[in-house]
Design a protein around this motif. Structure first.
Motif, PDB file in Angstrom:
ATOM      1  N   ALA B 382      -8.817   2.823 -19.823  1.00  0.00           N
ATOM      2  CA  ALA B 382      -8.459   1.401 -19.865  1.00  0.00           C
ATOM      3  C   ALA B 382      -9.264   0.634 -18.821  1.00  0.00           C
ATOM      4  O   ALA B 382      -9.806  -0.445 -19.090  1.00  0.00           O
ATOM      5  CB  ALA B 382      -6.959   1.243 -19.657  1.00  0.00           C
ATOM      6  N   VAL B 383      -9.353   1.217 -17.630  1.00  0.00           N
ATOM      7  CA  VAL B 383     -10.106   0.560 -16.549  1.00  0.00           C
ATOM      8  C   VAL B 383     -11.591   0.446 -16.935  1.00  0.00           C
ATOM      9  O   VAL B 383     -12.210  -0.610 -16.793  1.00  0.00           O
ATOM     10  CB  VAL B 383      -9.985   1.382 -15.239  1.00  0.00           C
ATOM     11  N   ILE B 384     -12.139   1.538 -17.437  1.00  0.00           N
ATOM     12  CA  ILE B 384     -13.568   1.544 -17.773  1.00  0.00           C
ATOM     13  C   ILE B 384     -13.868   0.542 -18.885  1.00  0.00           C
ATOM     14  O   ILE B 384     -14.849  -0.205 -18.818  1.00  0.00           O
ATOM     15  CB  ILE B 384     -14.008   2.966 -18.201  1.00  0.00           C
ATOM     16  N   ARG B 385     -13.005   0.497 -19.891  1.00  0.00           N
ATOM     17  CA  ARG B 385     -13.226  -0.453 -20.997  1.00  0.00           C
ATOM     18  C   ARG B 385     -13.262  -1.883 -20.487  1.00  0.00           C
ATOM     19  O   ARG B 385     -14.128  -2.671 -20.862  1.00  0.00           O
ATOM     20  CB  ARG B 385     -12.101  -0.317 -22.031  1.00  0.00           C
ATOM     21  N   GLU B 386     -12.303  -2.177 -19.613  1.00  0.00           N
ATOM     22  CA  GLU B 386     -12.227  -3.519 -19.033  1.00  0.00           C
ATOM     23  C   GLU B 386     -13.559  -3.876 -18.364  1.00  0.00           C
ATOM     24  O   GLU B 386     -14.134  -4.946 -18.604  1.00  0.00           O
ATOM     25  CB  GLU B 386     -11.087  -3.517 -18.010  1.00  0.00           C
ATOM     26  N   GLN B 387     -14.046  -2.948 -17.565  1.00  0.00           N
ATOM     27  CA  GLN B 387     -15.274  -3.206 -16.811  1.00  0.00           C
ATOM     28  C   GLN B 387     -16.501  -3.243 -17.731  1.00  0.00           C
ATOM     29  O   GLN B 387     -17.405  -4.049 -17.506  1.00  0.00           O
ATOM     30  CB  GLN B 387     -15.466  -2.094 -15.786  1.00  0.00           C
ATOM     31  N   LEU B 388     -16.507  -2.390 -18.726  1.00  0.00           N
ATOM     32  CA  LEU B 388     -17.654  -2.384 -19.638  1.00  0.00           C
ATOM     33  C   LEU B 388     -17.706  -3.693 -20.431  1.00  0.00           C
ATOM     34  O   LEU B 388     -18.790  -4.199 -20.739  1.00  0.00           O
ATOM     35  CB  LEU B 388     -17.599  -1.182 -20.594  1.00  0.00           C
ATOM     36  N   ARG B 389     -16.539  -4.265 -20.735  1.00  0.00           N
ATOM     37  CA  ARG B 389     -16.543  -5.551 -21.441  1.00  0.00           C
ATOM     38  C   ARG B 389     -17.216  -6.625 -20.598  1.00  0.00           C
ATOM     39  O   ARG B 389     -18.021  -7.409 -21.085  1.00  0.00           O
ATOM     40  CB  ARG B 389     -15.092  -5.976 -21.763  1.00  0.00           C
ATOM     41  N   VAL B 390     -16.879  -6.635 -19.319  1.00  0.00           N
ATOM     42  CA  VAL B 390     -17.484  -7.612 -18.411  1.00  0.00           C
ATOM     43  C   VAL B 390     -18.996  -7.388 -18.326  1.00  0.00           C
ATOM     44  O   VAL B 390     -19.796  -8.325 -18.408  1.00  0.00           O
ATOM     45  CB  VAL B 390     -16.848  -7.503 -17.003  1.00  0.00           C
ATOM     46  N   ARG B 391     -19.379  -6.135 -18.219  1.00  0.00           N
ATOM     47  CA  ARG B 391     -20.797  -5.813 -18.102  1.00  0.00           C
ATOM     48  C   ARG B 391     -21.561  -6.164 -19.381  1.00  0.00           C
ATOM     49  O   ARG B 391     -22.677  -6.665 -19.327  1.00  0.00           O
ATOM     50  CB  ARG B 391     -20.956  -4.316 -17.833  1.00  0.00           C
ATOM     51  N   ARG B 392     -20.922  -5.865 -20.504  1.00  0.00           N
ATOM     52  CA  ARG B 392     -21.561  -6.205 -21.786  1.00  0.00           C
ATOM     53  C   ARG B 392     -21.810  -7.711 -21.868  1.00  0.00           C
ATOM     54  O   ARG B 392     -22.907  -8.171 -22.222  1.00  0.00           O
ATOM     55  CB  ARG B 392     -20.672  -5.745 -22.940  1.00  0.00           C
TER      56      ARG B 392
END
Lengths: 488, 488
Positions: B382-392
């Motif tokens: 969940a944490v990684i997805r959140e951060q990957l969305r921001v990065r994307r």
């Protein structure tokens, strides 16, 4: 051959036979047992399911009638259809043809048998070359290692190709005490010493090369060089180890590309090569331009006195690739070993390692580094040595009491092994099978020398003291039953 | 080429030049730099030592005069003698000939350059296909996992050939939620998905076999099949992924032994194959008796909505070998992946794995099992997805601002990658080199498709938000400087 690890539920209202049919059907439906898969024998299934053979036969008959299985005389029962292939006209992959295809040969049949038998409960493992679970560090010790506020965080990303630099530094420091001068640049962390051999095989040697090695040797029980297209050529040993003076003649005839040696607590004989022979071996190899792989994974397990310095310690020309490991001395589960050699070689092999598995577990590398740096490694070694001394005495005692008239052996000054040489050749396969029926697992000598039918590799590292005594007494009885007459 | 990781001590009374001579001499004396070893260029040495080039030249001249080194025009400086070979007439092994010999080819030059450049400080890694260190679990989290009184002790011995049974059970439970019905008997734990490919290559395929795969594909950047004597044959993709309807024709021509596909968040294009195409692909492959390797290591990294079920979920004939991993979703350092397939295949590959490295780190396997069972895995995702969305969003934004006139790209709905397709072909090697000089590391498209000179694989997983913005702006400038004219 597939293994079955399931039993019907005796408390279920579903009849046992139906449960078995259901179990097999599910394996087929899920695609776990594909077309062509050979089922274990009826007897083996009955044993695995813990039911009468008649129940198994009835279940298989049912599935045969449904068109899923077919049996033939002698060849056993195979899957011939999936529930889906009966419905649709698709042709599923015959994986069972594929599993015969690959380049890499399966393990030797005896090794496969050993690998399976190891998981039988109650089996006495008289030849196993690994520390008994009771000699491994307690789970709590490992937990404490992680719990302690370590200065170094645990790395969870990919590592440098050569491995964790802290661990490499620790290894360099330890090797210094053994007389080896090197730097972390020339150290490669591997997932156990076996992987180092794998890397050397595919990274440094030409197809068709010959690897010279001691006869007998542990390496004969593996496929690591052969599966990469290399040949093994044994060189005789005397009580001082590999007969270095024979090397020029062997080189002339076989043109070895490299020499593999276990000079310290040799596997399987337990031999230690004296300092003088080491010097001679290094000199002869230098003269012959024959590089050496020095497998030194047992070094830390000296029981009476420190062994001579590694061959690598005298190597001023970078002719020696040196292997070490934590598998024999602390924990095989860590899968941590190291390879020390000339920097260009180490960098070439590091590049290949990255292509094979992207490096060893960083968790294991971290733990290994902490284990050494914290002193836990040396403390542990002291404990293991103490216990191995007791075990060695127990095994030698049992041999003395039971086998003096049947075989001879040498006193091992370290490592795990006693090389038991029978006074008379006996049918080894029969010995292996009878021992197995009696609950004793053996490592026959022919695993280490194809021509050897009169020796066994015993190990005092794995079985308990009670098992060692009991196992060796029973072994002696079986040897006698095979017709070996006692000599006096 | 060897690397140098040492600097002279500026506070030492020993002159810098002498320190350098001493350093090189020691490498030679210890046998780390053997005869034939090629030294880095004077410029590279000066950079590594952080000294003027004239100091390096003076030191090399000194060692050349001593007979240890020799330089030739163009070819650089090599070690020609060891201090010992000058004294004695021995012939040390020319390892540098050996490192060219082995069966396994070195990594592609661009990959080697990338591997080295990754460790340069301050480099912006715009193409790296791994989680940024900031996205990895904190060291404390891993420590807590070990500190908590786990019901299961940490196993420190060798493991079963298929791997830790608790971890296999956890994986089976997770796969069930994705529609895959299997049992722990049909799961093999591997040291990362790359090792699974290695095992398939050497365990299931004949030498000379052809592996069909998407074009472009991550697999083109590896040697895993080629080094085992297999060929790769790309099959075109459309926006729905691999064009299944072309397979019969490809099969006719190339007779593929197996098909490799990354249907979910494809590497390098980021594509997701819709459910319908998955069904078609499975059907066509069933008809063609073409087994499939489904590489699904990015599945858990969906960012917008769950991807379609794996191809394996529809596989009723056991035609699909399914690969998963924790490397992309939690920690590459754990080196834990899994292979799911028909039981006879799994047992064959488990046997080979035992011969290659005796199994994955038991510490890593234990941690992976606990990580999943404790729920930490899902929390972490969940944490990684959140951060990957921001990065994307950050990367797409930067592309929109800087590259709209130069290239096109698709919106990735998960995984790490944006496949940047230039409007005009540009000299890729020059782009790579110029970017590297500007401190930006790129993954050029030709790594994934030898014929592709107009694309880059970008990744939003590694570089920081600031680096992503800055890096893409600089990249656009470099592309423009290479003559690409903006299109409108």
């Amino acid at each position: 051959m597939i293994t079955v690890d399931w039993k019907p539920n005796r408390f279920s209202p579903v009849p046992i036979q139906k449960q078995i049919e259901q179990f097999i059907k599910e394996k087929i439906v899920n695609g776990e047992w594909t077309i062509g898969t050979k089922l274990p024998s009826q007897r083996a299934l009955a044993q695995a399911f813990d039911v009468n053979r008649s129940t198994v036969v009835a279940a298989l008959d049912e599935l045969t009638a449904a068109g899923l299985l077919a049996g033939n005389t002698g060849g056993g029962t195979r899957v011939i259809n999936t529930t889906w292939s009966l419905l649709a006209s698709v042709s599923p992959t015959n994986w069972n043809a594929n599993v015969e295809l690959g380049i890499h040969p399966p393990n030797l049949p005896t090794i496969q048998e050993i690998n399976h038998a190891e998981f039988r409960s109650g089996i006495i493992r008289l030849g196993t070359g690994e520390l008994s679970p009771s000699l491994l560090p307690a789970s709590e010790q490992m937990q404490q290692l992680f719990a302690r506020q370590a200065a170094r965080p645990i790395p969870l990303g990919y590592q440098e190709a050569k491995g964790d630099s802290f661990l490499r530094e620790q290894i360099v420091q330890r090797l210094k005490k053994e007389g080896i001068a090197t730097s972390p640049d020339s150290v490669l962390i591997v997932s156990g010493a076996l992987q180092a051999l794998q890397l050397i095989a595919i990274g440094l040697l030409k197809k068709g090369s010959t690897v010279l090695l001691e006869n007998p040797s542990y390496l004969h029980s593996l496929h690591v060089f052969q599966s990469a297209g290399m040949k093994l050529q044994g060189v005789p040993m005397d009580p001082d180890g590999l007969q270095a003076e024979l090397l020029p003649a062997y080189q002339k005839q076989f043109k070895g590309a490299i020499l593999y040696s276990i000079p310290t607590f040799h596997n399987p004989t337990g031999n230690v090569m004296p300092a003088k022979r080491r010097e001679e071996l290094l000199r002869v190899c230098d003269e012959q331009s024959l590089p050496i792989i020095e497998d030194d994974v047992y070094r830390d397990l000296w029981l009476d006195e420190r062994p001579p310095c590694p061959i690598k310690a005298g190597d001023k020309n970078g002719n020696v690739l040196y292997l070490g490991s934590m598998s024999k001395s602390v924990s095989p589960g860590l899968r941590i070993g190291w390879l020390v050699g000339p920097q260009p070689v180490i960098e070439r092999l590091a590049d290949i390692k990255m292509q094979i598995d992207y490096g060893a577990s960083s968790l294991s590398q971290w733990a290994a580094g902490e284990w050494i740096a914290s002193g836990a490694y040396d403390q542990r070694l002291a404990v293991i040595r103490e216990q191995l001394r007791v075990r060695r005495a127990c095994m030698l005692n049992a041999l003395e009491r039971n086998c003096r008239d049947l075989a001879s052996w040498d006193y091992p000054t370290g490592g795990f092994y006693v090389w038991l040489r029978m006074h008379e050749a006996i049918p080894m396969k029969t010995l292996f099978d009878r021992a197995l029926s009696a609950g004793i697992l053996l490592n026959p000598g022919h695993l280490y020398d194809r021509q050897e039918f009169g020796a066994l590799r015993l190990s005092y590292a794995y079985a308990s003291l009670e098992e060692l005594q009991q196992g060796i007494a029973a072994l002696a009885d079986i040897i006698r039953s095979l017709g070996a007459t006692g000599r006096t």
